[in-house]
Scaffold this motif. Structure first.
Motif, PDB file in Angstrom:
ATOM      1  N   MET A 103     -22.114  29.198  32.884  1.00 20.13           N
ATOM      2  CA  MET A 103     -21.398  27.957  32.881  1.00 20.13           C
ATOM      3  C   MET A 103     -22.364  26.824  32.485  1.00 20.13           C
ATOM      4  O   MET A 103     -23.470  26.725  32.998  1.00 20.13           O
ATOM      5  N   SER A 104     -21.925  25.964  31.576  1.00 24.17           N
ATOM      6  CA  SER A 104     -22.772  24.873  31.115  1.00 24.17           C
ATOM      7  C   SER A 104     -22.130  23.531  31.494  1.00 24.17           C
ATOM      8  O   SER A 104     -20.931  23.441  31.709  1.00 24.17           O
ATOM      9  N   LEU A 105     -22.985  22.541  31.542  1.00 25.26           N
ATOM     10  CA  LEU A 105     -22.499  21.207  31.875  1.00 25.26           C
ATOM     11  C   LEU A 105     -21.767  20.592  30.687  1.00 25.26           C
ATOM     12  O   LEU A 105     -22.100  20.859  29.535  1.00 25.26           O
ATOM     13  N   ALA A 106     -20.801  19.737  30.973  1.00 26.85           N
ATOM     14  CA  ALA A 106     -20.073  19.053  29.905  1.00 26.85           C
ATOM     15  C   ALA A 106     -20.963  17.972  29.316  1.00 26.85           C
ATOM     16  O   ALA A 106     -21.763  17.350  30.017  1.00 26.85           O
ATOM     17  N   LYS A 107     -20.835  17.746  28.051  1.00 27.34           N
ATOM     18  CA  LYS A 107     -21.627  16.720  27.384  1.00 27.34           C
ATOM     19  C   LYS A 107     -21.169  15.331  27.844  1.00 27.34           C
ATOM     20  O   LYS A 107     -19.979  15.102  28.024  1.00 27.34           O
ATOM     21  N   PRO A 108     -22.113  14.403  28.027  1.00 31.04           N
ATOM     22  CA  PRO A 108     -21.706  13.058  28.405  1.00 31.04           C
ATOM     23  C   PRO A 108     -21.026  12.341  27.240  1.00 31.04           C
ATOM     24  O   PRO A 108     -21.358  12.564  26.080  1.00 31.04           O
ATOM     25  N   VAL A 109     -20.079  11.491  27.568  1.00 29.40           N
ATOM     26  CA  VAL A 109     -19.376  10.740  26.539  1.00 29.40           C
ATOM     27  C   VAL A 109     -20.218   9.518  26.194  1.00 29.40           C
ATOM     28  O   VAL A 109     -20.397   8.620  27.007  1.00 29.40           O
ATOM     29  N   MET A 110     -20.760   9.514  24.994  1.00 23.43           N
ATOM     30  CA  MET A 110     -21.625   8.417  24.578  1.00 23.43           C
ATOM     31  C   MET A 110     -20.893   7.424  23.680  1.00 23.43           C
ATOM     32  O   MET A 110     -21.288   6.269  23.592  1.00 23.43           O
ATOM     33  N   ARG A 111     -19.841   7.849  23.044  1.00 17.82           N
ATOM     34  CA  ARG A 111     -19.116   6.978  22.125  1.00 17.82           C
ATOM     35  C   ARG A 111     -18.387   5.894  22.909  1.00 17.82           C
ATOM     36  O   ARG A 111     -17.617   6.179  23.819  1.00 17.82           O
ATOM     37  N   GLY A 112     -18.663   4.649  22.576  1.00 19.09           N
ATOM     38  CA  GLY A 112     -17.995   3.531  23.231  1.00 19.09           C
ATOM     39  C   GLY A 112     -18.534   3.209  24.619  1.00 19.09           C
ATOM     40  O   GLY A 112     -17.928   2.430  25.351  1.00 19.09           O
ATOM     41  N   LEU A 113     -19.653   3.803  24.991  1.00 14.12           N
ATOM     42  CA  LEU A 113     -20.198   3.588  26.333  1.00 14.12           C
ATOM     43  C   LEU A 113     -20.643   2.131  26.531  1.00 14.12           C
ATOM     44  O   LEU A 113     -20.364   1.532  27.568  1.00 14.12           O
ATOM     45  N   LEU A 114     -21.317   1.549  25.537  1.00 14.11           N
ATOM     46  CA  LEU A 114     -21.763   0.165  25.637  1.00 14.11           C
ATOM     47  C   LEU A 114     -20.574  -0.780  25.767  1.00 14.11           C
ATOM     48  O   LEU A 114     -20.576  -1.678  26.624  1.00 14.11           O
ATOM     49  N   ALA A 115     -19.559  -0.597  24.951  1.00 12.27           N
ATOM     50  CA  ALA A 115     -18.385  -1.473  24.996  1.00 12.27           C
ATOM     51  C   ALA A 115     -17.682  -1.362  26.344  1.00 12.27           C
ATOM     52  O   ALA A 115     -17.229  -2.367  26.908  1.00 12.27           O
ATOM     53  N   LYS A 116     -17.607  -0.138  26.877  1.00 16.29           N
ATOM     54  CA  LYS A 116     -16.948   0.051  28.165  1.00 16.29           C
ATOM     55  C   LYS A 116     -17.741  -0.619  29.287  1.00 16.29           C
ATOM     56  O   LYS A 116     -17.167  -1.252  30.177  1.00 16.29           O
ATOM     57  N   ARG A 117     -19.066  -0.517  29.235  1.00 13.28           N
ATOM     58  CA  ARG A 117     -19.899  -1.141  30.259  1.00 13.28           C
ATOM     59  C   ARG A 117     -19.870  -2.661  30.145  1.00 13.28           C
ATOM     60  O   ARG A 117     -19.850  -3.366  31.135  1.00 13.28           O
ATOM     61  N   LEU A 118     -19.895  -3.187  28.902  1.00 15.32           N
ATOM     62  CA  LEU A 118     -19.860  -4.623  28.707  1.00 15.32           C
ATOM     63  C   LEU A 118     -18.549  -5.234  29.177  1.00 15.32           C
ATOM     64  O   LEU A 118     -18.523  -6.362  29.671  1.00 15.32           O
ATOM     65  N   ARG A 119     -17.457  -4.504  29.009  1.00 12.97           N
ATOM     66  CA  ARG A 119     -16.166  -4.997  29.465  1.00 12.97           C
ATOM     67  C   ARG A 119     -16.181  -5.274  30.967  1.00 12.97           C
ATOM     68  O   ARG A 119     -15.510  -6.175  31.449  1.00 12.97           O
ATOM     69  N   LEU A 120     -16.976  -4.525  31.705  1.00 17.13           N
ATOM     70  CA  LEU A 120     -17.087  -4.721  33.142  1.00 17.13           C
ATOM     71  C   LEU A 120     -18.168  -5.738  33.492  1.00 17.13           C
ATOM     72  O   LEU A 120     -17.926  -6.647  34.277  1.00 17.13           O
ATOM     73  N   HIS A 121     -19.341  -5.598  32.909  1.00 15.78           N
ATOM     74  CA  HIS A 121     -20.486  -6.386  33.346  1.00 15.78           C
ATOM     75  C   HIS A 121     -20.553  -7.793  32.757  1.00 15.78           C
ATOM     76  O   HIS A 121     -21.134  -8.692  33.381  1.00 15.78           O
ATOM     77  N   LEU A 122     -20.014  -8.024  31.588  1.00 17.39           N
ATOM     78  CA  LEU A 122     -20.083  -9.348  30.971  1.00 17.39           C
ATOM     79  C   LEU A 122     -19.325 -10.408  31.775  1.00 17.39           C
ATOM     80  O   LEU A 122     -19.893 -11.475  32.050  1.00 17.39           O
ATOM     81  N   PRO A 123     -18.094 -10.180  32.194  1.00 15.35           N
ATOM     82  CA  PRO A 123     -17.424 -11.198  33.020  1.00 15.35           C
ATOM     83  C   PRO A 123     -18.134 -11.424  34.357  1.00 15.35           C
ATOM     84  O   PRO A 123     -18.202 -12.562  34.841  1.00 15.35           O
ATOM     85  N   ILE A 124     -18.689 -10.382  34.931  1.00 17.44           N
ATOM     86  CA  ILE A 124     -19.424 -10.523  36.189  1.00 17.44           C
ATOM     87  C   ILE A 124     -20.663 -11.389  35.967  1.00 17.44           C
ATOM     88  O   ILE A 124     -20.965 -12.284  36.769  1.00 17.44           O
ATOM     89  N   ALA A 125     -21.380 -11.166  34.875  1.00 17.31           N
ATOM     90  CA  ALA A 125     -22.575 -11.950  34.570  1.00 17.31           C
ATOM     91  C   ALA A 125     -22.227 -13.419  34.358  1.00 17.31           C
ATOM     92  O   ALA A 125     -22.935 -14.308  34.844  1.00 17.31           O
ATOM     93  N   PHE A 126     -21.142 -13.692  33.626  1.00 22.05           N
ATOM     94  CA  PHE A 126     -20.723 -15.073  33.412  1.00 22.05           C
ATOM     95  C   PHE A 126     -20.317 -15.737  34.727  1.00 22.05           C
ATOM     96  O   PHE A 126     -20.633 -16.904  34.975  1.00 22.05           O
ATOM     97  N   ALA A 127     -19.618 -15.015  35.586  1.00 25.40           N
ATOM     98  CA  ALA A 127     -19.198 -15.576  36.871  1.00 25.40           C
ATOM     99  C   ALA A 127     -20.402 -15.893  37.752  1.00 25.40           C
ATOM    100  O   ALA A 127     -20.457 -16.955  38.389  1.00 25.40           O
ATOM    101  N   VAL A 128     -21.376 -15.001  37.788  1.00 26.13           N
ATOM    102  CA  VAL A 128     -22.580 -15.237  38.589  1.00 26.13           C
ATOM    103  C   VAL A 128     -23.361 -16.427  38.033  1.00 26.13           C
ATOM    104  O   VAL A 128     -23.809 -17.296  38.791  1.00 26.13           O
ATOM    105  N   ALA A 129     -23.508 -16.507  36.720  1.00 26.78           N
ATOM    106  CA  ALA A 129     -24.244 -17.615  36.103  1.00 26.78           C
ATOM    107  C   ALA A 129     -23.540 -18.946  36.353  1.00 26.78           C
ATOM    108  O   ALA A 129     -24.195 -19.951  36.656  1.00 26.78           O
ATOM    109  N   LEU A 130     -22.219 -18.960  36.245  1.00 23.82           N
ATOM    110  CA  LEU A 130     -21.468 -20.183  36.494  1.00 23.82           C
ATOM    111  C   LEU A 130     -21.586 -20.605  37.953  1.00 23.82           C
ATOM    112  O   LEU A 130     -21.756 -21.795  38.247  1.00 23.82           O
TER     113      LEU A 130
END
Length: 76
Positions: free
Chosen positions: A1-28
Motif C-alpha cells: 500500500m502506498s501513500l496518496a500523492k499530495p494535491v499541489m495544483r492550486g495549493l497557493l490559491a487555496k491557502r491565500l483565500r484563507l490567509h489573505l483576509p486574516i492578514a488584512f484584518a490583523v493589520a487593520l
C-alpha cells in the motif's frame, strides 16, 4: 500500500483565500490600535502642553540659568 500523492495544483490559491483576509484584518486591527492607543493620546498631550506654554518665559528662564552662551542674562 502506498501513500496518496499530495494535491499541489492550486495549493497557493487555496491557502491565500484563507490567509489573505486574516492578514488584512490583523493589520487593520493593529493600525487602528496604534492610531487610537498611541497617536491620539500623544496629540492630546502635546495640545494640552502647548495651551499654556509661554516660549518667551521659558527662554528667559533658560537665559537666566546660563544655558545659552551667546545670550547674556539681563541685568548683568
Amino acid at each position: 500500500m502506498s501513500l496518496a500523492k499530495p494535491v499541489m495544483r492550486g495549493l497557493l490559491a487555496k491557502r491565500l483565500r484563507l490567509h489573505l483576509p486574516i492578514a488584512f484584518a490583523v493589520a487593520l486591527t493593529i493600525a487602528v490600535g496604534v492610531k487610537y492607543g498611541i497617536t491620539e493620546p500623544r496629540k492630546w498631550a502635546y495640545a494640552e502642553f502647548y495651551k499654556n506654554y509661554d516660549a518667551n518665559k521659558e527662554f528667559n528662564s533658560m537665559r537666566e540659568a546660563g544655558i545659552f552662551e551667546s545670550v547674556r542674562p539681563s541685568g548683568k
